[in-house]
Design a protein around this motif. Structure first.
Motif, PDB file in Angstrom:
ATOM      1  N   PRO A 132      -9.213 156.826  50.384  1.00 37.63           N
ATOM      2  CA  PRO A 132     -10.255 156.079  49.675  1.00 37.63           C
ATOM      3  C   PRO A 132      -9.733 154.717  49.205  1.00 37.63           C
ATOM      4  CG  PRO A 132     -10.299 158.366  48.995  1.00 37.63           C
ATOM      5  CD  PRO A 132      -9.075 158.209  49.857  1.00 37.63           C
ATOM      6  N   TRP A 133     -10.565 153.695  49.352  1.00 35.03           N
ATOM      7  CA  TRP A 133     -10.248 152.308  49.028  1.00 35.03           C
ATOM      8  C   TRP A 133      -9.183 151.731  49.970  1.00 35.03           C
ATOM      9  CZ3 TRP A 133     -13.424 149.843  45.760  1.00 35.03           C
ATOM     10  CH2 TRP A 133     -14.178 150.633  44.875  1.00 35.03           C
ATOM     11  N   GLY A 134      -8.965 152.396  51.093  1.00 37.12           N
ATOM     12  CA  GLY A 134      -7.970 151.915  52.033  1.00 37.12           C
ATOM     13  C   GLY A 134      -8.433 150.678  52.802  1.00 37.12           C
ATOM     14  N   LYS A 135      -7.453 149.999  53.416  1.00 36.57           N
ATOM     15  CA  LYS A 135      -7.725 148.780  54.178  1.00 36.57           C
ATOM     16  C   LYS A 135      -7.089 148.884  55.556  1.00 36.57           C
ATOM     17  CE  LYS A 135      -5.981 146.037  50.959  1.00 36.57           C
ATOM     18  NZ  LYS A 135      -5.601 144.792  50.244  1.00 36.57           N
ATOM     19  N   ILE A 136      -7.847 148.458  56.569  1.00 33.69           N
ATOM     20  CA  ILE A 136      -7.332 148.418  57.929  1.00 33.69           C
ATOM     21  C   ILE A 136      -7.459 147.004  58.470  1.00 33.69           C
ATOM     22  CG2 ILE A 136      -9.572 149.264  58.808  1.00 33.69           C
ATOM     23  CD1 ILE A 136      -8.046 150.422  61.218  1.00 33.69           C
ATOM     24  N   ALA A 137      -6.352 146.447  58.956  1.00 36.49           N
ATOM     25  CA  ALA A 137      -6.353 145.126  59.586  1.00 36.49           C
ATOM     26  C   ALA A 137      -6.292 145.322  61.095  1.00 36.49           C
ATOM     27  CB  ALA A 137      -5.165 144.296  59.111  1.00 36.49           C
ATOM     28  N   LEU A 138      -7.197 144.662  61.809  1.00 41.77           N
ATOM     29  CA  LEU A 138      -7.312 144.817  63.257  1.00 41.77           C
ATOM     30  C   LEU A 138      -6.764 143.580  63.947  1.00 41.77           C
ATOM     31  CD1 LEU A 138     -10.949 146.234  63.348  1.00 41.77           C
ATOM     32  CD2 LEU A 138      -8.805 147.531  63.370  1.00 41.77           C
ATOM     33  N   ILE A 139      -5.660 143.765  64.675  1.00 45.62           N
ATOM     34  CA  ILE A 139      -5.028 142.675  65.411  1.00 45.62           C
ATOM     35  C   ILE A 139      -5.304 142.795  66.907  1.00 45.62           C
ATOM     36  CG2 ILE A 139      -2.808 141.688  66.124  1.00 45.62           C
ATOM     37  CD1 ILE A 139      -1.731 142.252  63.388  1.00 45.62           C
ATOM     38  N   GLY A 140      -5.183 144.016  67.428  1.00 45.92           N
ATOM     39  CA  GLY A 140      -5.352 144.227  68.860  1.00 45.92           C
ATOM     40  C   GLY A 140      -6.752 143.891  69.335  1.00 45.92           C
ATOM     41  N   LEU A 141      -6.854 143.302  70.520  1.00 48.88           N
ATOM     42  CA  LEU A 141      -8.129 142.872  71.075  1.00 48.88           C
ATOM     43  C   LEU A 141      -8.576 143.802  72.187  1.00 48.88           C
ATOM     44  CD1 LEU A 141      -7.437 139.029  71.325  1.00 48.88           C
ATOM     45  CD2 LEU A 141      -8.510 140.284  69.444  1.00 48.88           C
ATOM     46  N   GLY A 142      -9.875 143.919  72.362  1.00 46.12           N
ATOM     47  CA  GLY A 142     -10.418 144.667  73.480  1.00 46.12           C
ATOM     48  C   GLY A 142     -11.149 145.936  73.107  1.00 46.12           C
ATOM     49  N   GLY A 143     -10.845 146.511  71.942  1.00 42.31           N
ATOM     50  CA  GLY A 143     -11.478 147.753  71.552  1.00 42.31           C
ATOM     51  C   GLY A 143     -12.761 147.540  70.765  1.00 42.31           C
ATOM     52  N   GLU A 144     -13.390 148.636  70.414  1.00 42.20           N
ATOM     53  CA  GLU A 144     -14.602 148.597  69.610  1.00 42.20           C
ATOM     54  C   GLU A 144     -14.392 149.382  68.323  1.00 42.20           C
ATOM     55  OE1 GLU A 144     -17.937 150.017  71.754  1.00 42.20           O
ATOM     56  OE2 GLU A 144     -17.981 148.325  73.164  1.00 42.20           O
ATOM     57  N   VAL A 145     -15.021 148.898  67.246  1.00 43.49           N
ATOM     58  CA  VAL A 145     -14.945 149.571  65.956  1.00 43.49           C
ATOM     59  C   VAL A 145     -16.274 150.271  65.710  1.00 43.49           C
ATOM     60  CG1 VAL A 145     -14.581 149.294  63.479  1.00 43.49           C
ATOM     61  CG2 VAL A 145     -13.407 147.778  65.087  1.00 43.49           C
ATOM     62  N   ARG A 146     -16.220 151.599  65.563  1.00 40.06           N
ATOM     63  CA  ARG A 146     -17.429 152.370  65.277  1.00 40.06           C
ATOM     64  C   ARG A 146     -17.135 153.355  64.145  1.00 40.06           C
ATOM     65  NH1 ARG A 146     -21.352 152.135  69.280  1.00 40.06           N
ATOM     66  NH2 ARG A 146     -20.727 151.067  71.193  1.00 40.06           N
ATOM     67  N   PHE A 147     -18.011 153.365  63.144  1.00 41.98           N
ATOM     68  CA  PHE A 147     -17.840 154.336  62.063  1.00 41.98           C
ATOM     69  C   PHE A 147     -19.183 154.532  61.366  1.00 41.98           C
ATOM     70  CE2 PHE A 147     -16.659 150.131  60.509  1.00 41.98           C
ATOM     71  CZ  PHE A 147     -17.456 149.979  59.387  1.00 41.98           C
ATOM     72  N   PRO A 148     -19.413 155.710  60.795  1.00 46.95           N
ATOM     73  CA  PRO A 148     -20.662 155.938  60.065  1.00 46.95           C
ATOM     74  C   PRO A 148     -20.643 155.158  58.751  1.00 46.95           C
ATOM     75  CG  PRO A 148     -19.209 157.831  59.865  1.00 46.95           C
ATOM     76  CD  PRO A 148     -18.569 156.909  60.851  1.00 46.95           C
TER      77      PRO A 148
END
Length: 218
Positions: A132-148
């Motif tokens: 909870p209250w976590g953070k994710i930094a996205l560097i890699g390219l090409g993927g998709e982010v999906r979440f409810p």
């Protein structure tokens, strides 16, 4: 090569040109992603992908006082990650990463994730290991982010895309490397001369090794 003076940063005498090249690319990109996550000292961070950027992130995060969980499907990369400071390593072909990360963190998950591979399954796992209250930094390219949205709303997570870094951040990264005497040159697995360029790019196209650098004669 000629370049505008305002695009140049000084290279400390303690650093090689190979380290300078890394700061200008993969290592600096890792630094930028860690900066997006904020103060990481004393925290546990999961670094997905242990290619050149991911290994740089593992080394830098450990040097900044974080506990690093390194994740990659290649055993050789996990071994390298352990050598540069990862406290734990996970191979997604051998375990369920979210379950394994929660086992390593007493069931709580991690407050910080850095995703460097750009693979959609890795991004999904990165979201799945957040506390909870976590953070994710996205560097890699090409993927998709999906979440409810409902699940993310309850967890209050932050999703932070990150690419490269400013000239000021590059200089900060270089100064940090000097202050901690970090072995950035050790991230390179291959060194090439310009007359080996075809061989180098054939190796690079395999996408199964480490990081290469072209060296110039004095």
């Amino acid at each position: 090569m000629r370049a505008p003076a305002d695009t140049i940063i000084p290279l400390d005498d303690a650093l090689s040109f190979e380290t300078g090249a890394a700061v200008g690319c993969g290592t600096g990109t890792a630094w930028g992603g860690l900066q997006r996550l904020g103060d990481i000292g004393g925290a546990t961070i999961a670094v997905f992908g242990q290619g050149p950027v991911g290994l740089s992130a593992t080394l830098l995060a450990a040097a900044r006082g974080a506990r690093v969980i390194a994740i990659d499907p290649m055993p050789s990369r996990l071994e390298h990650a352990a050598r540069v400071g990862a406290e734990a390593t996970l191979n997604p072909t051998e375990c369920d990463v979210p379950t394994a990360v929660r086992d390593l963190t007493g069931g709580s998950g991690v407050p910080l994730v850095l995703e460097t591979s750009g693979a959609s399954p890795a991004i999904a796992d990165g979201l799945g290991v957040l506390a909870p209250w976590g953070k994710i930094a996205l560097i890699g390219l090409g993927g998709e982010v999906r979440f409810p949205v409902l699940g993310a709303h309850r967890l209050q997570i932050s999703v932070l895309p990150s690419i490269s870094m400013s000239i000021m951040a590059q200089r900060q990264c270089a100064e940090f490397i000097v202050s901690k005497n970090l072995d950035i040159d050790g991230l390179y697995s291959h060194r090439w001369r310009l007359d080996q360029v075809v061989e180098a790019y054939e190796w690079f196209d395999q996408q199964d090794a480490g990081k290469g650098v072209f060296l110039f004669d004095d």
